[in-house]
Motif scaffolding. Sequence first.
Motif, PDB file in Angstrom:
ATOM      1  N   PHE A   6     -11.215   3.643  -2.433  1.00 37.19           N
ATOM      2  CA  PHE A   6     -10.548   2.391  -2.927  1.00 37.19           C
ATOM      3  C   PHE A   6     -11.036   1.229  -2.015  1.00 37.19           C
ATOM      4  CE2 PHE A   6      -8.071   6.028  -3.641  1.00 37.19           C
ATOM      5  CZ  PHE A   6      -7.785   5.974  -5.086  1.00 37.19           C
ATOM      6  N   ARG A   7     -11.546   0.298  -2.468  1.00 34.64           N
ATOM      7  CA  ARG A   7     -12.128  -0.929  -1.898  1.00 34.64           C
ATOM      8  C   ARG A   7     -11.622  -2.077  -2.435  1.00 34.64           C
ATOM      9  NH1 ARG A   7     -17.775   0.682  -0.644  1.00 34.64           N
ATOM     10  NH2 ARG A   7     -17.966   2.833  -1.036  1.00 34.64           N
ATOM     11  N   VAL A   8     -11.731  -3.181  -1.135  1.00 33.54           N
ATOM     12  CA  VAL A   8     -11.487  -4.671  -1.275  1.00 33.54           C
ATOM     13  C   VAL A   8     -12.803  -5.489  -0.981  1.00 33.54           C
ATOM     14  CG1 VAL A   8     -10.159  -6.353  -0.687  1.00 33.54           C
ATOM     15  CG2 VAL A   8      -8.790  -4.213  -1.023  1.00 33.54           C
ATOM     16  N   GLY A   9     -13.172  -6.096  -1.701  1.00 27.74           N
ATOM     17  CA  GLY A   9     -14.477  -6.873  -1.295  1.00 27.74           C
ATOM     18  C   GLY A   9     -15.756  -6.137  -0.768  1.00 27.74           C
ATOM     19  N   GLY A  10     -15.642  -4.662  -1.608  1.00 31.51           N
ATOM     20  CA  GLY A  10     -16.807  -3.983  -1.385  1.00 31.51           C
ATOM     21  C   GLY A  10     -16.555  -3.164   0.272  1.00 31.51           C
ATOM     22  N   LYS A  11     -15.414  -3.134   0.656  1.00 28.50           N
ATOM     23  CA  LYS A  11     -15.113  -2.542   1.806  1.00 28.50           C
ATOM     24  C   LYS A  11     -13.974  -1.444   1.730  1.00 28.50           C
ATOM     25  CE  LYS A  11     -17.625  -5.161   4.609  1.00 28.50           C
ATOM     26  NZ  LYS A  11     -18.801  -4.360   5.401  1.00 28.50           N
ATOM     27  N   VAL A  12     -14.067  -0.192   2.038  1.00 27.26           N
ATOM     28  CA  VAL A  12     -13.016   1.083   1.865  1.00 27.26           C
ATOM     29  C   VAL A  12     -11.958   0.890   2.868  1.00 27.26           C
ATOM     30  CG1 VAL A  12     -12.899   3.265   2.239  1.00 27.26           C
ATOM     31  CG2 VAL A  12     -15.106   2.610   1.301  1.00 27.26           C
ATOM     32  N   ALA A  64       3.842  13.540   0.477  1.00 21.74           N
ATOM     33  CA  ALA A  64       3.852  12.197   0.711  1.00 21.74           C
ATOM     34  C   ALA A  64       4.790  11.694  -0.682  1.00 21.74           C
ATOM     35  CB  ALA A  64       2.492  11.730   0.328  1.00 21.74           C
ATOM     36  N   GLU A  65       5.649  10.748  -0.362  1.00 25.91           N
ATOM     37  CA  GLU A  65       6.673  10.050  -1.367  1.00 25.91           C
ATOM     38  C   GLU A  65       5.776   8.792  -1.820  1.00 25.91           C
ATOM     39  OE1 GLU A  65      10.585   9.542  -0.062  1.00 25.91           O
ATOM     40  OE2 GLU A  65      10.649  11.672   0.476  1.00 25.91           O
ATOM     41  N   GLU A  66       5.919   8.491  -3.040  1.00 31.86           N
ATOM     42  CA  GLU A  66       5.144   7.377  -3.503  1.00 31.86           C
ATOM     43  C   GLU A  66       5.353   5.785  -2.642  1.00 31.86           C
ATOM     44  OE1 GLU A  66       4.976   4.558  -7.474  1.00 31.86           O
ATOM     45  OE2 GLU A  66       5.753   6.863  -7.724  1.00 31.86           O
ATOM     46  N   ASN A  67       6.698   5.694  -2.311  1.00 32.95           N
ATOM     47  CA  ASN A  67       6.966   4.328  -1.699  1.00 32.95           C
ATOM     48  C   ASN A  67       6.241   4.312  -0.203  1.00 32.95           C
ATOM     49  OD1 ASN A  67       8.878   6.411  -1.013  1.00 32.95           O
ATOM     50  ND2 ASN A  67      10.436   4.498  -0.321  1.00 32.95           N
ATOM     51  N   VAL A  68       6.412   5.500   0.350  1.00 35.73           N
ATOM     52  CA  VAL A  68       5.902   5.424   1.886  1.00 35.73           C
ATOM     53  C   VAL A  68       4.305   5.255   1.663  1.00 35.73           C
ATOM     54  CG1 VAL A  68       5.450   6.939   3.973  1.00 35.73           C
ATOM     55  CG2 VAL A  68       7.577   6.933   2.546  1.00 35.73           C
ATOM     56  N   VAL A  69       3.619   5.991   0.660  1.00 37.54           N
ATOM     57  CA  VAL A  69       2.082   5.948   0.639  1.00 37.54           C
ATOM     58  C   VAL A  69       1.793   4.377   0.020  1.00 37.54           C
ATOM     59  CG1 VAL A  69       0.094   6.636  -0.389  1.00 37.54           C
ATOM     60  CG2 VAL A  69       1.752   8.563   0.243  1.00 37.54           C
ATOM     61  N   ALA A  70       2.680   3.810  -0.726  1.00 36.49           N
ATOM     62  CA  ALA A  70       2.278   2.588  -1.336  1.00 36.49           C
ATOM     63  C   ALA A  70       2.422   1.422  -0.074  1.00 36.49           C
ATOM     64  CB  ALA A  70       3.169   2.221  -2.293  1.00 36.49           C
ATOM     65  N   ALA A  71       3.198   1.754   0.758  1.00 33.70           N
ATOM     66  CA  ALA A  71       3.361   0.714   1.997  1.00 33.70           C
ATOM     67  C   ALA A  71       1.965   1.104   2.858  1.00 33.70           C
ATOM     68  CB  ALA A  71       4.456   1.080   2.794  1.00 33.70           C
ATOM     69  N   ALA A  72       1.394   2.218   2.949  1.00 37.12           N
ATOM     70  CA  ALA A  72       0.349   2.406   3.811  1.00 37.12           C
ATOM     71  C   ALA A  72      -0.802   1.877   3.156  1.00 37.12           C
ATOM     72  CB  ALA A  72       0.455   4.151   4.028  1.00 37.12           C
ATOM     73  N   LEU A  73      -0.878   2.156   1.705  1.00 34.59           N
ATOM     74  CA  LEU A  73      -2.114   1.478   1.138  1.00 34.59           C
ATOM     75  C   LEU A  73      -2.011  -0.201   1.110  1.00 34.59           C
ATOM     76  CD1 LEU A  73      -2.072   3.931  -1.997  1.00 34.59           C
ATOM     77  CD2 LEU A  73      -3.946   3.720  -0.341  1.00 34.59           C
ATOM     78  N   ASP A  74      -0.663  -0.682   0.809  1.00 34.65           N
ATOM     79  CA  ASP A  74      -0.757  -2.026   1.258  1.00 34.65           C
ATOM     80  C   ASP A  74      -1.346  -2.505   2.505  1.00 34.65           C
ATOM     81  OD1 ASP A  74       0.158  -2.334  -1.361  1.00 34.65           O
ATOM     82  OD2 ASP A  74       2.169  -2.527  -0.912  1.00 34.65           O
ATOM     83  N   ALA A  75      -0.782  -1.956   3.479  1.00 34.66           N
ATOM     84  CA  ALA A  75      -1.317  -2.139   4.927  1.00 34.66           C
ATOM     85  C   ALA A  75      -2.758  -2.217   5.184  1.00 34.66           C
ATOM     86  CB  ALA A  75      -0.538  -1.457   5.834  1.00 34.66           C
ATOM     87  N   ALA A  76      -3.086  -0.888   4.628  1.00 32.81           N
ATOM     88  CA  ALA A  76      -4.895  -0.930   4.597  1.00 32.81           C
ATOM     89  C   ALA A  76      -5.546  -2.026   4.051  1.00 32.81           C
ATOM     90  CB  ALA A  76      -4.965   0.684   4.352  1.00 32.81           C
ATOM     91  N   ALA A  77      -5.007  -2.036   2.658  1.00 30.68           N
ATOM     92  CA  ALA A  77      -5.755  -3.130   1.816  1.00 30.68           C
ATOM     93  C   ALA A  77      -5.704  -4.522   2.811  1.00 30.68           C
ATOM     94  CB  ALA A  77      -5.043  -3.037   0.714  1.00 30.68           C
ATOM     95  N   GLU A  78      -4.491  -4.851   3.265  1.00 32.56           N
ATOM     96  CA  GLU A  78      -4.356  -6.230   3.808  1.00 32.56           C
ATOM     97  C   GLU A  78      -5.312  -6.168   5.263  1.00 32.56           C
ATOM     98  OE1 GLU A  78      -2.991  -9.085   3.175  1.00 32.56           O
ATOM     99  OE2 GLU A  78      -2.348  -8.165   1.333  1.00 32.56           O
TER     100      GLU A  78
END
Length: 90
Positions: A6-12, A64-78
């Motif tokens: 999963f990438r943002v601006g070409g970065k994983v 993994a629970e969806e809400n916990v993983v979603a928070a981690a994905l949001d943090a990583a993307a940011e």
Amino acid sequence: MQHPDFRVGGKVFATLGHPDEKHGMVKLTVQQQRLFVKQAPSVFKPCNGAWGRKGCTNVVLRTAEENVVAAALDAAAENVISKVKPKRKA
């Protein structure tokens, strides 16, 4: 790399299937990694080696629970978004 990423601006910022099909990985800061591991130790584990020491964190998909993983994905993307520089127009 033979696994989805999963990438943002070409970065994983996250992957699935690393190190195996039972795991994913998110690129967190070291501080974020500590927090997620402390809050959900059955879900989050630092990756091995230097990557893990820099914040890369495995996600145990089975627990993994969806809400916990979603928070981690949001943090990583940011984290990635904050490093991606907008391209200047000529």
